[in-house]
Design a protein around this motif. Sequence first.
Motif, PDB file in Angstrom:
ATOM      1  N   VAL A 199      87.346  70.882 -38.314  1.00 62.25           N
ATOM      2  CA  VAL A 199      88.343  69.885 -37.530  1.00 62.25           C
ATOM      3  C   VAL A 199      89.630  70.628 -37.740  1.00 62.25           C
ATOM      4  O   VAL A 199      90.375  70.338 -38.723  1.00 62.25           O
ATOM      5  N   VAL A 247      93.629  71.326 -35.905  1.00 61.97           N
ATOM      6  CA  VAL A 247      94.568  71.289 -34.638  1.00 61.97           C
ATOM      7  C   VAL A 247      95.769  72.143 -35.065  1.00 61.97           C
ATOM      8  O   VAL A 247      96.313  72.142 -36.156  1.00 61.97           O
ATOM      9  N   HIS A 278     100.001  65.232 -35.040  1.00 62.10           N
ATOM     10  CA  HIS A 278     100.505  63.915 -35.357  1.00 62.10           C
ATOM     11  C   HIS A 278     100.538  63.498 -33.812  1.00 62.10           C
ATOM     12  O   HIS A 278     101.434  62.732 -33.493  1.00 62.10           O
ATOM     13  N   GLY A 320      97.512  62.599 -32.059  1.00 66.45           N
ATOM     14  CA  GLY A 320      96.123  62.088 -31.895  1.00 66.45           C
ATOM     15  C   GLY A 320      95.136  62.982 -31.507  1.00 66.45           C
ATOM     16  O   GLY A 320      94.030  62.365 -31.220  1.00 66.45           O
ATOM     17  N   GLY A 361      93.410  65.348 -33.297  1.00 69.47           N
ATOM     18  CA  GLY A 361      92.339  65.222 -34.624  1.00 69.47           C
ATOM     19  C   GLY A 361      91.689  63.883 -34.245  1.00 69.47           C
ATOM     20  O   GLY A 361      90.325  63.990 -34.285  1.00 69.47           O
ATOM     21  N   THR A 362      92.066  62.930 -34.086  1.00 66.20           N
ATOM     22  CA  THR A 362      91.515  61.681 -34.032  1.00 66.20           C
ATOM     23  C   THR A 362      90.522  61.515 -32.773  1.00 66.20           C
ATOM     24  O   THR A 362      89.332  61.077 -33.008  1.00 66.20           O
ATOM     25  N   THR A 413      89.399  67.591 -46.374  1.00 64.65           N
ATOM     26  CA  THR A 413      90.665  68.008 -47.103  1.00 64.65           C
ATOM     27  C   THR A 413      91.541  66.705 -47.175  1.00 64.65           C
ATOM     28  O   THR A 413      91.314  65.599 -46.616  1.00 64.65           O
ATOM     29  N   LYS A 439      89.772  55.810 -41.449  1.00 62.69           N
ATOM     30  CA  LYS A 439      90.186  54.924 -40.402  1.00 62.69           C
ATOM     31  C   LYS A 439      89.123  54.906 -39.270  1.00 62.69           C
ATOM     32  O   LYS A 439      88.779  53.786 -38.854  1.00 62.69           O
TER      33      LYS A 439
HETATM   34  C1  LIG Z   1      93.781  67.195 -40.420  1.00 64.70           C
HETATM   35  C2  LIG Z   1      94.061  67.487 -38.942  1.00 64.70           C
HETATM   36  C3  LIG Z   1      92.909  67.959 -38.005  1.00 64.70           C
HETATM   37  C4  LIG Z   1      94.812  66.080 -38.225  1.00 64.70           C
HETATM   38  O1  LIG Z   1      94.961  66.602 -36.808  1.00 64.70           O
HETATM   39  P1  LIG Z   1      96.057  65.634 -35.852  1.00 64.70           P
HETATM   40  O2  LIG Z   1      95.839  65.954 -34.560  1.00 64.70           O
HETATM   41  O3  LIG Z   1      97.370  65.878 -36.510  1.00 64.70           O
HETATM   42  O4  LIG Z   1      95.486  63.964 -36.154  1.00 64.70           O
HETATM   43  P2  LIG Z   1      95.873  62.949 -35.780  1.00 64.70           P
HETATM   44  O5  LIG Z   1      97.259  63.109 -34.612  1.00 64.70           O
HETATM   45  O6  LIG Z   1      95.079  62.149 -35.008  1.00 64.70           O
HETATM   46  O7  LIG Z   1      96.225  62.036 -37.030  1.00 64.70           O
HETATM   47  C5  LIG Z   1      97.440  62.350 -37.675  1.00 64.70           C
HETATM   48  C6  LIG Z   1      98.232  61.398 -37.944  1.00 64.70           C
HETATM   49  O8  LIG Z   1      99.145  61.293 -37.016  1.00 64.70           O
HETATM   50  C7  LIG Z   1      99.095  59.909 -36.407  1.00 64.70           C
HETATM   51  N1  LIG Z   1      99.362  59.853 -35.122  1.00 64.70           N
HETATM   52  C8  LIG Z   1      98.486  59.837 -34.164  1.00 64.70           C
HETATM   53  N2  LIG Z   1      98.783  59.879 -32.906  1.00 64.70           N
HETATM   54  C9  LIG Z   1     100.227  59.768 -33.043  1.00 64.70           C
HETATM   55  C10 LIG Z   1     101.330  59.910 -32.031  1.00 64.70           C
HETATM   56  N3  LIG Z   1     101.142  59.507 -30.589  1.00 64.70           N
HETATM   57  N4  LIG Z   1     102.502  59.590 -32.595  1.00 64.70           N
HETATM   58  C11 LIG Z   1     102.739  59.391 -33.937  1.00 64.70           C
HETATM   59  N5  LIG Z   1     101.807  59.634 -34.901  1.00 64.70           N
HETATM   60  C12 LIG Z   1     100.692  59.765 -34.447  1.00 64.70           C
HETATM   61  C13 LIG Z   1      97.764  59.359 -37.090  1.00 64.70           C
HETATM   62  O9  LIG Z   1      98.015  57.899 -37.166  1.00 64.70           O
HETATM   63  C14 LIG Z   1      97.487  60.057 -38.127  1.00 64.70           C
HETATM   64  O10 LIG Z   1      98.416  59.442 -39.397  1.00 64.70           O
HETATM   65  P3  LIG Z   1      98.014  59.391 -40.994  1.00 64.70           P
HETATM   66  O11 LIG Z   1      97.956  60.915 -41.348  1.00 64.70           O
HETATM   67  O12 LIG Z   1      99.033  58.691 -41.510  1.00 64.70           O
HETATM   68  O13 LIG Z   1      96.455  58.757 -40.785  1.00 64.70           O
HETATM   69  C15 LIG Z   1      95.515  68.474 -38.774  1.00 64.70           C
HETATM   70  O14 LIG Z   1      96.454  68.216 -39.896  1.00 64.70           O
HETATM   71  C16 LIG Z   1      95.135  70.044 -39.408  1.00 64.70           C
HETATM   72  O15 LIG Z   1      94.474  70.720 -38.422  1.00 64.70           O
HETATM   73  N6  LIG Z   1      94.935  70.128 -40.768  1.00 64.70           N
HETATM   74  C17 LIG Z   1      94.632  71.416 -41.112  1.00 64.70           C
HETATM   75  C18 LIG Z   1      93.035  71.340 -41.253  1.00 64.70           C
HETATM   76  C19 LIG Z   1      92.260  70.484 -41.975  1.00 64.70           C
HETATM   77  O16 LIG Z   1      92.696  70.141 -43.034  1.00 64.70           O
HETATM   78  N7  LIG Z   1      91.540  69.883 -41.315  1.00 64.70           N
HETATM   79  C20 LIG Z   1      90.688  68.582 -41.925  1.00 64.70           C
HETATM   80  C21 LIG Z   1      89.639  69.151 -42.389  1.00 64.70           C
HETATM   81  S1  LIG Z   1      88.369  67.949 -43.134  1.00 64.70           S
END
Ligand SMILES: CC(C)(COP(=O)(O)OP(=O)(O)OC[C@H]1O[C@@H](n2cnc3c(N)ncnc32)[C@H](O)[C@@H]1OP(=O)(O)O)[C@@H](O)C(=O)NCCC(=O)NCCS
Length: 272
Positions: free
Chosen positions: A63, A65, A71, A73, A75-76, A99, A108
């Motif tokens: 997973v 991004v 941030h 959405g 990843g979700t 992680t 969530k």
């Molecule tokens: C973990 C990861 C995949 C998340 O991806 P992402 O696309 O940023 O995830 P989302 O946008 O769905 O959610 C991240 C946060 O943004 C928030 N968010 C989602 N849509 C949003 C929007 N339109 N505006 C503002 N915030 C938003 C979510 O509520 C979430 O908040 P939280 O961290 O307080 O729960 C990314 O940080 C990543 O690639 N990290 C490095 C690799 C890693 O650790 N992967 C996980 C392996 S287990």
Amino acid sequence: MTIDDLGLGIKLSGQAGWNQTEADWRRFIELEPEGCFVGELNGRSVGTTTTCVFRKTAWIAMVLVDVNARHKGVGTTLLKHSIEYLKSRQVRTIRLDATSLGRPIYEKLGFVPDYELARFEGRATEARESVTVVAAAPELFAEIIEFDKRTTGRERAKMLGRLFEEFPENVRIVRRAGKIEGFITMRPGANAVQIGPCTATGEAGPALFCDALDRCAAKPVFVDIPLDNTEAVKVAESNELAVQRTLTRMSWGRKPVDNPQSSWASSGAEKG
Ligand SMILES: CC(C)(COP(=O)(O)OP(=O)(O)OC[C@H]1O[C@@H](n2cnc3c(N)ncnc32)[C@H](O)[C@@H]1OP(=O)(O)O)[C@@H](O)C(=O)NCCC(=O)NCCS
């Protein structure tokens, strides 16, 4: 996600500083060709996730991004899509290693923590153990997979079979009186040799672990150890490996059967 998206996968795992190589990405896609996904934002490919189905249990991994698209959405959305795919495959339990960045998103969506693992890293030094470790002949691979299932309670034949096929020379076992007491394997990574998976009895575990370190002589190594296996943690520490980060093994749906005490190394935050 298809083989054409390998470049995206390698870019994103490299950006996150992860250890996967092109061969790892290829394996993810080939083991679950319909279950690996790319996330797009405004028409650009910016995220990935992979799944792997083992009968009623499945794993989610990779997973990722792009840092410039977080941030929003993506990843979700990738996670929700993967869960829907796995439901359509009649999966009852979904597992993953989270992680600290991923964990809030998974919580969530209904994932709960099962136990902690630590990634140890270091430079392999020569280590000696009295129990004899030997190379596993390919004819024994099916027996090893059966031993893994019996000992851990987990079904992961598809992934183990593929790893053994790719790196047959890396599979080592302890076998006494014709019975397998443990196995270990390893594979190259982008940053370090990934040691694991290793499933073993209390006596075979240290010998297999030390044998793997011996074979990596002076190379950087990573090994992911369930903290519930305190003996494995002691062996890592006594060989001067240090914790790089911790991961939370989480599950969704029916509580998984698992026996982390018998795991001396996981396969590397990917498929248990
Ligand atoms: C973990 C990861 C995949 C998340 O991806 P992402 O696309 O940023 O995830 P989302 O946008 O769905 O959610 C991240 C946060 O943004 C928030 N968010 C989602 N849509 C949003 C929007 N339109 N505006 C503002 N915030 C938003 C979510 O509520 C979430 O908040 P939280 O961290 O307080 O729960 C990314 O940080 C990543 O690639 N990290 C490095 C690799 C890693 O650790 N992967 C996980 C392996 S287990």
